[in-house]
Motif scaffolding. Structure first.
Motif, PDB file in Angstrom:
ATOM      1  N   SER A   3       3.978   4.905  -3.401  1.00  0.00           N
ATOM      2  CA  SER A   3       3.354   4.108  -2.345  1.00  0.00           C
ATOM      3  C   SER A   3       3.390   2.621  -2.687  1.00  0.00           C
ATOM      4  O   SER A   3       3.582   1.774  -1.804  1.00  0.00           O
ATOM      5  CB  SER A   3       1.908   4.570  -2.125  1.00  0.00           C
ATOM      6  OG  SER A   3       1.133   4.376  -3.286  1.00  0.00           O
ATOM      7  N   SER A   7       5.242  -0.244  -0.558  1.00  0.00           N
ATOM      8  CA  SER A   7       4.498  -1.422  -0.114  1.00  0.00           C
ATOM      9  C   SER A   7       5.237  -2.698  -0.488  1.00  0.00           C
ATOM     10  O   SER A   7       5.312  -3.644   0.315  1.00  0.00           O
ATOM     11  CB  SER A   7       3.103  -1.412  -0.740  1.00  0.00           C
ATOM     12  OG  SER A   7       2.389  -2.578  -0.388  1.00  0.00           O
ATOM     13  N   SER A  11       6.740  -5.432   2.045  1.00  0.00           N
ATOM     14  CA  SER A  11       6.320  -6.832   1.931  1.00  0.00           C
ATOM     15  C   SER A  11       7.525  -7.754   1.835  1.00  0.00           C
ATOM     16  O   SER A  11       7.574  -8.808   2.484  1.00  0.00           O
ATOM     17  CB  SER A  11       5.425  -7.012   0.696  1.00  0.00           C
ATOM     18  OG  SER A  11       4.253  -6.225   0.800  1.00  0.00           O
ATOM     19  N   ASN A 150      -2.016  -8.414  -2.252  1.00  0.00           N
ATOM     20  CA  ASN A 150      -0.587  -8.132  -2.228  1.00  0.00           C
ATOM     21  C   ASN A 150       0.147  -9.197  -3.042  1.00  0.00           C
ATOM     22  O   ASN A 150       0.157 -10.371  -2.667  1.00  0.00           O
ATOM     23  CB  ASN A 150      -0.090  -8.128  -0.780  1.00  0.00           C
ATOM     24  CG  ASN A 150       1.369  -7.715  -0.654  1.00  0.00           C
ATOM     25  OD1 ASN A 150       2.241  -8.291  -1.290  1.00  0.00           O
ATOM     26  ND2 ASN A 150       1.641  -6.725   0.179  1.00  0.00           N
TER      27      ASN A 150
END
Length: 299
Positions: A3, A7, A11, A150
């Motif tokens: 995951s 991600s 991004s 993030n």
């Protein structure tokens, strides 16, 4: 781990999309951003709920249909601010200076020339980062930077806020001392004190008639640094015509010896500006999440 990897890929893909979009003329980019905002209005149910609660509390005089129209206009403005972020990360300084007008910079320069520390009071309008980039082209400033969860977006947000001039970005953990020292060294402080940061260092003062937990930092920092407070408002212009950053007149008789009264005065000023462009204030934030003892949370 899978995951996290997905991600990161998503991004990086989003960043690549911002890079491609930043080549478009601003009117086209603005149109696309508004379309994205319409999609967000329909799909982002939790944020739409937050906006609806905020508008209901702050604009009780509007009927439901008028508040829905205002909410949709807000999401369109948010969509624009998202898609136009690539301009701040990769747009040339010449292009950005053509798109973002700076009004009243002579007021800030005059104060700095006098050796007066300056706080630029910048409320949370959707053009906030755009205004920060334009200010950085004229002034080596100091501001607070909150690290993003993030790491990909954190890298590019940091890049966008530091690519022009010699900017000093402090974390909230650096405390008051570093900020005051930077202001006394001649750096204007680009300050954003109008979000709900919880109970610490906050008082409950009215915002649109609703008690809102608001930090007293503006009064405290102005007093510690002997700083002038200069309003700094960024307006997103319609039709993709760019932005304007407005430096107002320095506040007189501020701060006083009453930090709570100063904070209430700050909220009244922010409210007055919000009323001139209500769709551009950052209503997706849970501004009233911290409540006085015994009062239910509205969200």
């Amino acid at each position: 781990m899978l995951s996290n990897a997905l991600s990161r890929i998503a991004s990086h893909a989003a960043v690549a999309g911002f890079w491609l979009l930043h080549w478009l003329p601003l009117p086209v980019l603005a149109f696309l951003g508004q379309a994205v905002g319409e999609v967000l209005y329909r799909l982002a149910r939790s944020r739409r709920h937050i906006v609806a609660v905020n508008l209901g509390l702050c604009f009780p005089e509007l009927d439901d249909a008028a508040r829905r129209r205002l909410a949709r206009a807000h999401f369109r403005a948010v969509g624009r601010s998202l898609l136009e972020r690539g301009l701040l990360w990769w747009g040339s300084q010449r292009r950005l200076m053509n798109l973002i007008r700076l009004d009243g910079a002579e007021r800030v320069r005059a104060l700095l020339d006098e050796g007066r520390p300056v706080i630029l009071l910048a409320p949370h309008f959707v053009g906030l980062d755009t205004g920060g980039s334009r200010v950085a082209m004229d002034f080596d400033s100091v501001s607070i930077y909150a690290q993003q969860n993030n790491p990909v977006f954190d890298r590019w947000l940091f890049h966008g806020r530091s690519r022009f001039g010699d900017q000093r970005l402090l974390s909230r953990q650096d405390g008051v001392r570093g900020t005051v020292k930077a202001m006394k060294a001649g750096r204007p402080f680009y300050y954003l004190p109008d979000m709900d940061y919880g109970r610490k260092d906050a008082v409950f003062v009215p915002f649109f008639g609703v008690p809102a937990a608001t930090i007293t930092g503006l009064s405290r920092l102005a007093r510690l640094a002997g700083a002038a407070v200069v309003p700094c408002v960024t307006r997103m212009l319609p039709g993709g015509r760019g932005y304007v950053v407005e430096f107002g007149e320095p506040w007189q008789d501020f701060p006083t010896t009453d930090a709570e009264a100063d904070t209430a005065a700050m909220n009244r000023w922010i409210e007055s500006v919000v009323r001139t462009m209500p769709e551009q204030y950052y209503w997706v934030h849970r501004r009233f999440k911290t409540r006085p003892p015994g009062e239910a949370r509205p969200y």
